[in-house]
Design an enzyme around this catalytic site. Structure first.
Site, PDB file in Angstrom:
ATOM      1  N   ASP A 149      67.970  68.941  43.576  1.00 28.13           N
ATOM      2  CA  ASP A 149      67.782  68.359  44.900  1.00 28.13           C
ATOM      3  C   ASP A 149      68.639  67.093  44.966  1.00 28.13           C
ATOM      4  O   ASP A 149      69.079  66.575  43.934  1.00 28.13           O
ATOM      5  CB  ASP A 149      66.297  68.032  45.083  1.00 28.13           C
ATOM      6  CG  ASP A 149      66.025  67.222  46.332  1.00 28.13           C
ATOM      7  OD1 ASP A 149      66.464  67.640  47.414  1.00 28.13           O
ATOM      8  OD2 ASP A 149      65.387  66.155  46.204  1.00 28.13           O
ATOM      9  N   ASP A 177      68.333  63.958  47.788  1.00 30.41           N
ATOM     10  CA  ASP A 177      67.588  62.753  48.150  1.00 30.41           C
ATOM     11  C   ASP A 177      66.263  62.680  47.387  1.00 30.41           C
ATOM     12  O   ASP A 177      65.434  63.585  47.479  1.00 30.41           O
ATOM     13  CB  ASP A 177      67.324  62.722  49.651  1.00 30.41           C
ATOM     14  CG  ASP A 177      68.613  62.711  50.462  1.00 30.41           C
ATOM     15  OD1 ASP A 177      69.654  62.323  49.910  1.00 30.41           O
ATOM     16  OD2 ASP A 177      68.577  63.102  51.646  1.00 30.41           O
TER      17      ASP A 177
END
Length: 203
Positions: A7, A9
């Site tokens: 991922d 953020d």
């Protein structure tokens, strides 16, 4: 091919409740870039799967997103690491697309791009939807307690893990990298291969 899906953020860079909207707001989580470089040095390819609904919401455009990722790549290169590719969903929840996590569309794109079975490929994120999206295509789920997960209590973490069985929890991306490299080292030792220096920048 050894692959890790990350991922963005909250996992690689600091998360913001009002979205990361510019290169100036893109700030790496301490130790995250070094962790990616260490994974690279140990033979893993790293790719990003990220929801970027800020585009669909009109908060920033593609040129700005590209500028954020240029900053990420440049900062990572200074640590001797690289991210092979960034796969992102530009849609809002109202679009009902297949690529917005927790839907698995981005992960299917990754599998098709690299021609690999994603079964047991590690997916690393800081929220439930990251892990749900990955496990739908067989990925091995790993939660890092940075980003949104840094604000979760133990009961919330336990609830998340119950929703995604098999989740391993790590303090941050650096701790995940150490865990993965140590597991690989143990496999090498069990197979009679030399572990010396494995996972260091000169190997």
């Amino acid at each position: 091919m050894k692959l890790v899906i990350l991922d963005r953020d909250g996992t690689i860079n600091e998360d913001r409740d009002d979205y990361v909207k510019s290169p100036e707001e893109w700030i790496p989580v301490p130790g995250a870039l070094e962790a990616i470089a260490r994974l690279n040095h140990a033979g893993w390819h790293t790719v990003v799967a990220s929801n970027q609904s800020g585009i669909g919401r009109g908060l920033f455009d593609m040129a700005t997103l590209n500028a954020m990722h240029l900053k990420m790549h440049q900062m990572l290169a200074k640590h001797g690491g690289r991210i092979d590719a960034v796969f992102f969903c530009p849609h809002t929840p109202a679009d009902n697309c297949d690529c917005r996590k927790p839907m698995p569309g981005l992960f299917k794109q990754i599998g098709e791009r690299y021609g690999v079975d994603l079964g047991l490929v590690p997916v690393v994120g800081d929220v439930l939807r990251d892990l749900q999206a990955g496990t739908q295509v067989g990925c091995e789920p790993h939660l890092v307690r940075t980003g949104k997960a840094a604000r979760m209590g133990e009961a919330e973490i336990a609830d998340l893990c119950a929703k995604v069985p098999g989740t391993t929890v790590h303090a941050d991306l650096g701790a995940f990298a150490e865990w993965l490299i140590e597991r690989e080292r143990a496999v090498r030792v069990a197979a009679g291969e030399p572990p010396s220096g494995y996972g260091t920048p000169d190997t």
